[in-house]
Scaffold this motif. Structure first.
Motif, PDB file in Angstrom:
ATOM      1  N   ARG A  49      59.820 -15.880  41.995  1.00 17.76           N
ATOM      2  CA  ARG A  49      60.834 -15.621  43.020  1.00 17.76           C
ATOM      3  C   ARG A  49      61.490 -14.256  42.814  1.00 17.76           C
ATOM      4  NH1 ARG A  49      63.265 -19.392  46.309  1.00 17.76           N
ATOM      5  NH2 ARG A  49      62.115 -21.338  46.443  1.00 17.76           N
ATOM      6  N   ALA A  50      61.745 -13.918  41.561  1.00 18.76           N
ATOM      7  CA  ALA A  50      62.352 -12.615  41.267  1.00 18.76           C
ATOM      8  C   ALA A  50      61.401 -11.475  41.644  1.00 18.76           C
ATOM      9  CB  ALA A  50      62.728 -12.535  39.794  1.00 18.76           C
ATOM     10  N   ILE A  51      60.124 -11.652  41.347  1.00 14.15           N
ATOM     11  CA  ILE A  51      59.141 -10.626  41.699  1.00 14.15           C
ATOM     12  C   ILE A  51      59.063 -10.471  43.209  1.00 14.15           C
ATOM     13  CG2 ILE A  51      56.660 -10.135  41.723  1.00 14.15           C
ATOM     14  CD1 ILE A  51      56.575 -11.381  38.879  1.00 14.15           C
ATOM     15  N   GLY A  52      58.994 -11.580  43.921  1.00 13.60           N
ATOM     16  CA  GLY A  52      58.903 -11.534  45.380  1.00 13.60           C
ATOM     17  C   GLY A  52      60.119 -10.895  46.021  1.00 13.60           C
ATOM     18  N   SER A  53      61.297 -11.255  45.548  1.00 15.02           N
ATOM     19  CA  SER A  53      62.503 -10.672  46.138  1.00 15.02           C
ATOM     20  C   SER A  53      62.608  -9.186  45.809  1.00 15.02           C
ATOM     21  CB  SER A  53      63.753 -11.426  45.685  1.00 15.02           C
ATOM     22  OG  SER A  53      63.949 -11.296  44.307  1.00 15.02           O
ATOM     23  N   GLY A  54      62.186  -8.814  44.609  1.00 12.34           N
ATOM     24  CA  GLY A  54      62.198  -7.395  44.250  1.00 12.34           C
ATOM     25  C   GLY A  54      61.227  -6.594  45.097  1.00 12.34           C
ATOM     26  N   CYS A  55      60.065  -7.172  45.353  1.00 11.65           N
ATOM     27  CA  CYS A  55      59.087  -6.484  46.211  1.00 11.65           C
ATOM     28  C   CYS A  55      59.644  -6.283  47.612  1.00 11.65           C
ATOM     29  CB  CYS A  55      57.782  -7.279  46.281  1.00 11.65           C
ATOM     30  SG  CYS A  55      56.749  -7.141  44.811  1.00 11.65           S
ATOM     31  N   ARG A  56      60.255  -7.308  48.173  1.00  4.23           N
ATOM     32  CA  ARG A  56      60.798  -7.198  49.525  1.00  4.23           C
ATOM     33  C   ARG A  56      61.937  -6.210  49.574  1.00  4.23           C
ATOM     34  NH1 ARG A  56      61.947  -5.489  53.501  1.00  4.23           N
ATOM     35  NH2 ARG A  56      62.768  -6.554  55.338  1.00  4.23           N
ATOM     36  N   HIS A  57      62.793  -6.217  48.582  1.00  9.65           N
ATOM     37  CA  HIS A  57      63.942  -5.307  48.563  1.00  9.65           C
ATOM     38  C   HIS A  57      63.498  -3.857  48.462  1.00  9.65           C
ATOM     39  CE1 HIS A  57      67.785  -3.614  46.920  1.00  9.65           C
ATOM     40  NE2 HIS A  57      68.212  -4.317  47.948  1.00  9.65           N
ATOM     41  N   SER A  58      62.369  -3.626  47.780  1.00 10.41           N
ATOM     42  CA  SER A  58      61.880  -2.251  47.644  1.00 10.41           C
ATOM     43  C   SER A  58      60.941  -1.855  48.778  1.00 10.41           C
ATOM     44  CB  SER A  58      61.172  -2.072  46.299  1.00 10.41           C
ATOM     45  OG  SER A  58      60.004  -2.865  46.258  1.00 10.41           O
ATOM     46  N   GLY A  59      60.683  -2.763  49.726  1.00 14.07           N
ATOM     47  CA  GLY A  59      59.881  -2.417  50.893  1.00 14.07           C
ATOM     48  C   GLY A  59      58.392  -2.636  50.711  1.00 14.07           C
ATOM     49  N   ARG A  60      57.986  -3.310  49.664  1.00 21.40           N
ATOM     50  CA  ARG A  60      56.564  -3.578  49.462  1.00 21.40           C
ATOM     51  C   ARG A  60      56.126  -4.750  50.319  1.00 21.40           C
ATOM     52  NH1 ARG A  60      57.165  -2.013  43.838  1.00 21.40           N
ATOM     53  NH2 ARG A  60      55.962  -0.117  43.616  1.00 21.40           N
ATOM     54  N   SER A  61      54.896  -4.682  50.782  1.00 18.89           N
ATOM     55  CA  SER A  61      54.359  -5.799  51.544  1.00 18.89           C
ATOM     56  C   SER A  61      54.046  -6.948  50.595  1.00 18.89           C
ATOM     57  CB  SER A  61      53.095  -5.379  52.290  1.00 18.89           C
ATOM     58  OG  SER A  61      52.030  -5.192  51.388  1.00 18.89           O
ATOM     59  N   LEU A  62      53.914  -8.114  51.158  1.00 17.87           N
ATOM     60  CA  LEU A  62      53.614  -9.297  50.364  1.00 17.87           C
ATOM     61  C   LEU A  62      52.255  -9.158  49.687  1.00 17.87           C
ATOM     62  CD1 LEU A  62      54.770 -12.013  49.596  1.00 17.87           C
ATOM     63  CD2 LEU A  62      53.744 -12.968  51.651  1.00 17.87           C
ATOM     64  N   GLY A  80      60.320 -16.113  47.110  1.00 17.58           N
ATOM     65  CA  GLY A  80      61.296 -15.077  46.789  1.00 17.58           C
ATOM     66  C   GLY A  80      61.297 -13.954  47.808  1.00 17.58           C
ATOM     67  N   TRP A  81      60.107 -13.571  48.278  1.00 21.09           N
ATOM     68  CA  TRP A  81      59.982 -12.506  49.286  1.00 21.09           C
ATOM     69  C   TRP A  81      60.657 -12.953  50.578  1.00 21.09           C
ATOM     70  CZ3 TRP A  81      58.244 -11.048  54.014  1.00 21.09           C
ATOM     71  CH2 TRP A  81      57.941  -9.704  54.219  1.00 21.09           C
ATOM     72  N   ARG A  82      60.380 -14.193  50.985  1.00 19.46           N
ATOM     73  CA  ARG A  82      60.940 -14.729  52.232  1.00 19.46           C
ATOM     74  C   ARG A  82      62.460 -14.858  52.124  1.00 19.46           C
ATOM     75  NH1 ARG A  82      59.012 -20.119  52.603  1.00 19.46           N
ATOM     76  NH2 ARG A  82      60.827 -20.471  51.319  1.00 19.46           N
ATOM     77  N   ASP A  83      62.957 -15.349  50.988  1.00 17.65           N
ATOM     78  CA  ASP A  83      64.400 -15.482  50.808  1.00 17.65           C
ATOM     79  C   ASP A  83      65.087 -14.121  50.895  1.00 17.65           C
ATOM     80  OD1 ASP A  83      64.069 -18.197  50.475  1.00 17.65           O
ATOM     81  OD2 ASP A  83      64.316 -18.157  48.280  1.00 17.65           O
ATOM     82  N   MET A  84      64.506 -13.121  50.258  1.00 15.24           N
ATOM     83  CA  MET A  84      65.105 -11.784  50.303  1.00 15.24           C
ATOM     84  C   MET A  84      65.007 -11.202  51.707  1.00 15.24           C
ATOM     85  SD  MET A  84      66.798  -9.364  48.969  1.00 15.24           S
ATOM     86  CE  MET A  84      66.832  -9.620  47.224  1.00 15.24           C
ATOM     87  N   ASN A  85      63.912 -11.473  52.403  1.00 18.14           N
ATOM     88  CA  ASN A  85      63.766 -10.992  53.774  1.00 18.14           C
ATOM     89  C   ASN A  85      64.865 -11.584  54.660  1.00 18.14           C
ATOM     90  OD1 ASN A  85      62.224  -9.575  55.864  1.00 18.14           O
ATOM     91  ND2 ASN A  85      61.859 -11.641  56.648  1.00 18.14           N
ATOM     92  N   ASP A  86      65.093 -12.881  54.557  1.00 16.97           N
ATOM     93  CA  ASP A  86      66.151 -13.528  55.333  1.00 16.97           C
ATOM     94  C   ASP A  86      67.518 -12.958  54.974  1.00 16.97           C
ATOM     95  OD1 ASP A  86      64.147 -15.071  56.425  1.00 16.97           O
ATOM     96  OD2 ASP A  86      64.616 -16.854  55.215  1.00 16.97           O
ATOM     97  N   TYR A  87      67.757 -12.764  53.697  1.00 15.43           N
ATOM     98  CA  TYR A  87      69.033 -12.221  53.219  1.00 15.43           C
ATOM     99  C   TYR A  87      69.263 -10.818  53.788  1.00 15.43           C
ATOM    100  CZ  TYR A  87      72.583 -10.695  49.851  1.00 15.43           C
ATOM    101  OH  TYR A  87      73.720 -10.217  49.262  1.00 15.43           O
ATOM    102  N   MET A  88      68.215  -9.994  53.747  1.00 16.90           N
ATOM    103  CA  MET A  88      68.349  -8.623  54.231  1.00 16.90           C
ATOM    104  C   MET A  88      68.548  -8.585  55.748  1.00 16.90           C
ATOM    105  SD  MET A  88      65.588  -6.683  51.784  1.00 16.90           S
ATOM    106  CE  MET A  88      65.877  -5.048  52.458  1.00 16.90           C
ATOM    107  N   LEU A  89      67.860  -9.454  56.482  1.00 17.09           N
ATOM    108  CA  LEU A  89      68.015  -9.492  57.932  1.00 17.09           C
ATOM    109  C   LEU A  89      69.414  -9.966  58.329  1.00 17.09           C
ATOM    110  CD1 LEU A  89      64.556 -10.901  59.078  1.00 17.09           C
ATOM    111  CD2 LEU A  89      65.432  -8.572  59.344  1.00 17.09           C
ATOM    112  N   GLU A  90      69.928 -10.977  57.653  1.00 16.30           N
ATOM    113  CA  GLU A  90      71.263 -11.489  57.960  1.00 16.30           C
ATOM    114  C   GLU A  90      72.336 -10.434  57.749  1.00 16.30           C
ATOM    115  OE1 GLU A  90      72.034 -14.931  55.583  1.00 16.30           O
ATOM    116  OE2 GLU A  90      70.450 -16.110  56.549  1.00 16.30           O
ATOM    117  N   ARG A  91      72.188  -9.662  56.707  1.00 12.53           N
ATOM    118  CA  ARG A  91      73.213  -8.676  56.359  1.00 12.53           C
ATOM    119  C   ARG A  91      72.875  -7.262  56.810  1.00 12.53           C
ATOM    120  NH1 ARG A  91      73.102 -12.902  53.400  1.00 12.53           N
ATOM    121  NH2 ARG A  91      74.952 -13.796  52.417  1.00 12.53           N
TER     122      ARG A  91
END
Length: 138
Positions: A49-62, A80-91
């Protein structure tokens, strides 16, 4: 105390004396590196989850995230990627691209022994190469 009540209290006192030792069983098992499938599965899930969220936050594709982290659990990376994507879209947060141009070297490696090699600039007249994007590490 009566002599008859002491034998009845002895097992209770012994259990109370051993109670502090029983509370540290997980810590002792971890120190002895005993296998614990539940703990290992939870650790792998959290890492993915940490890896996925970090990838999404840095703009890397899945797909890039999967490629850069082949040993990570794909389902956890996706979660993790999906959770970070939702978080970033909401905010309405923007991507924060990685700033590293090369991977840091560890002490004792050949590149660390010669500090001028890591900071050497291209020779005059040679075309400048764009910095390589550093792969994500776990």
């Amino acid at each position: 105390m009566h002599r008859r009540t002491l034998p009845k209290l002895l097992p209770t006192l012994a259990l109370l004396a051993l109670l502090p030792l029983a509370t540290g069983c997980d810590q002792i098992a971890e120190l002895l590196e005993l296998p614990n499938p539940e703990r290992d599965a939870a650790r792998m899930e959290a890492e993915g989850r940490a890896i996925g969220s970090g990838c999404r936050h840095s703009g890397r594709s899945l797909e890039d995230c999967y490629t850069l982290n082949p040993s990570a659990d794909k389902a956890a990376v996706f979660a993790g990627w999906r959770d970070m994507n939702d978080y970033m879209l909401e905010r309405k947060l923007e991507v924060v691209p990685a700033q590293l141009t090369q991977l840091p070297t560890l002490p004792g490696t050949p590149a660390a022994a010669d500090p001028s090699a890591a900071t050497a600039s291209p020779a005059a007249g040679s075309p400048a190469q764009p910095p390589a994007q550093a792969p994500a590490t776990r």
